[in-house]
Motif scaffolding. Structure first.
Motif, PDB file in Angstrom:
ATOM      1  N   ARG A   1      -8.169   3.275   0.166  1.00  0.00           N
ATOM      2  CA  ARG A   1      -6.892   3.515  -0.516  1.00  0.00           C
ATOM      3  C   ARG A   1      -6.725   2.558  -1.682  1.00  0.00           C
ATOM      4  NH1 ARG A   1      -2.018   5.979   0.953  1.00  0.00           N
ATOM      5  NH2 ARG A   1      -0.180   5.117  -0.077  1.00  0.00           N
TER       6      ARG A   1
ATOM      7  N   ARG B   1     -14.293   8.992  -6.682  1.00  0.00           N
ATOM      8  CA  ARG B   1     -13.745   9.977  -5.742  1.00  0.00           C
ATOM      9  C   ARG B   1     -13.788  11.378  -6.343  1.00  0.00           C
ATOM     10  NH1 ARG B   1      -7.595   9.543  -5.585  1.00  0.00           N
ATOM     11  NH2 ARG B   1      -8.040  10.489  -7.614  1.00  0.00           N
TER      12      ARG B   1
ATOM     13  N   PHE C   1       0.828  -1.203   0.000  1.00  0.00           N
ATOM     14  CA  PHE C   1       0.000   0.000   0.000  1.00  0.00           C
ATOM     15  C   PHE C   1       0.858   1.247   0.000  1.00  0.00           C
ATOM     16  CE2 PHE C   1      -3.178  -2.995   1.636  1.00  0.00           C
ATOM     17  CZ  PHE C   1      -4.236  -2.666   0.844  1.00  0.00           C
TER      18      PHE C   1
ATOM     19  N   LYS D   1      -7.197   3.408  -6.034  1.00  0.00           N
ATOM     20  CA  LYS D   1      -6.129   3.157  -6.993  1.00  0.00           C
ATOM     21  C   LYS D   1      -6.682   2.611  -8.306  1.00  0.00           C
ATOM     22  CE  LYS D   1      -2.233   2.415  -3.852  1.00  0.00           C
ATOM     23  NZ  LYS D   1      -1.194   1.479  -3.397  1.00  0.00           N
TER      24      LYS D   1
ATOM     25  N   VAL E   1      -9.798   2.906   5.835  1.00  0.00           N
ATOM     26  CA  VAL E   1      -8.754   3.698   5.169  1.00  0.00           C
ATOM     27  C   VAL E   1      -8.009   2.846   4.148  1.00  0.00           C
ATOM     28  CG1 VAL E   1      -6.549   4.866   5.521  1.00  0.00           C
ATOM     29  CG2 VAL E   1      -8.474   5.362   7.038  1.00  0.00           C
ATOM     30  N   PHE E   2      -7.610   1.635   4.547  1.00  0.00           N
ATOM     31  CA  PHE E   2      -6.880   0.775   3.620  1.00  0.00           C
ATOM     32  C   PHE E   2      -7.774   0.336   2.466  1.00  0.00           C
ATOM     33  CE2 PHE E   2      -3.744   0.582   6.922  1.00  0.00           C
ATOM     34  CZ  PHE E   2      -2.563   0.252   6.281  1.00  0.00           C
TER      35      PHE E   2
END
Length: 334
Positions: free
Chosen positions: A239, A251, A55, A243, A235-236
């Motif tokens: 994230r 987003r 990450f 991507k 959050v992960f």
């Protein structure tokens, strides 16, 4: 974008090595072949201290000020008639940024081997964006590299000013949001429980908002570890999702719908479109190629898709004014 190391042979059968930025090994091999080489080994270069699929990736970026100084010095040396190889030797010797100096060294080596300047710069996409390389390529084709560098300096400085203005405009709302969040947690975990105990001992019936606040306090007190774990997973997860292409589109679309902030981003994007499109046209870049470059550098995936749609319609023979009228985000003035 990943960096690939390649080994190839030129037309004279001499082995050459280098690095190139590409989305995949096949794309890297095609890019090497376009430079006139025959690649026989292409491998992805791993960043030091990082693992594939991690990450977190360690990336080295060049400051905007360093890129502006580099471009200004490049323009001055080029206008003075200094040969290209000597120009890059001078730039390599006096550049303060280590990352930029390494890129200049690689570009110098590629130019010595016969590669075009724009192609050599495109191997370092994290430093020289597609807009930069496209304008250099247009300058090479038209023989107006000094004028192109003048326009690039204006664009880079203009971009820096826009980013600075956006940061300044968002600074106060962010500070207020952080202050309100801190005040809410202090009120929830310190003030309300003390007053609630006092009122309960006195026999007063607490209002519904106070009861809700007390329930939230008890939840935080008893399940704080679950809350932290949920935040970390969220959050992960976000994230990883952001991507992906769909994640970036979602987003950026949500950002554009935020009151005030969304309008600010749209105005900044339209300003960027007008200035960059004008510069690309002045440099002799074809309209369709300019729209492709803009799609990659506009900075918002939702607006970028509109550029792709506009470019598709233009490829079918429609005019740019007609297609922009039907596209989202574009103001009547544009």
């Amino acid at each position: 974008m990943p960096i690939y190391s390649y080994e190839a042979m030129d037309g004279r059968g001499i082995a050459v090595k280098g690095e190139i930025a590409a989305k995949s090994s096949d794309e890297a091999a095609n890019a090497v072949a376009e430079q006139g080489y025959t690649p026989f080994k292409v491998t992805e270069k791993k960043a030091h201290g990082s693992k594939s699929g991690s990450f977190f990736r360690i990336t080295q970026k060049v400051k905007l000020a360093d890129l502006i100084i580099f471009t200004k010095q490049f323009r001055s040396l080029f206008k003075a008639g200094v040969p290209l190889v000597r120009t890059f030797q001078i730039l390599e010797a006096q550049t303060q940024s280590r990352t930029l100096r390494q890129a200049i060294s690689s570009i110098l080596q590629s130019v010595k081997e016969g590669a075009a300047l724009s192609a050599a710069m495109s191997n370092h996409g994290s430093i020289f964006p597609p807009l930069y390389c496209s304008m250099i390529e247009a300058g090479e084709m038209s023989g107006t590299v000094p004028e192109t560098l003048e326009r690039l300096i204006y664009i880079i400085e203009h971009e820096g000013k826009i980013k600075s203005d956006i940061k300044a405009a968002l600074q106060y709302p962010i500070m207020v949001t952080i202050a309100l969040t801190i005040a809410f947690f202090v009120l929830l975990t310190v003030v309300i429980p003390k007053f609630a105990d006092t009122f309960l001992k006195a026999g007063f019936e607490l209002p519904l908002p106070t009861l809700i606040a007390i329930s939230l306090y008890k939840f935080l007190l008893n399940y704080w570890h679950l809350l932290i774990g949920g935040i970390v997973v969220l959050v992960f997860g976000l994230r990883a999702y952001f991507k992906t292409e769909n994640g970036q589109y979602m987003r950026d679309s949500l950002i554009l719908r935020i009151p005030v902030i969304g309008e600010l981003f749209i105005k900044a994007a339209m300003s960027r479109f007008a200035s960059i499109f004008g510069m690309l046209q002045s440099s002799g870049v074809p309209v369709l190629s300019a729209m492709k470059v803009l799609s990659g550098v506009i900075g918002n995936r939702a607006i970028s898709r509109e550029f792709d749609r506009v470019r598709d319609y233009m490829g079918e023979g429609q005019g740019i004014a007609v297609t922009l009228k039907t596209a989202k985000f574009f103001t009547p003035m544009v």
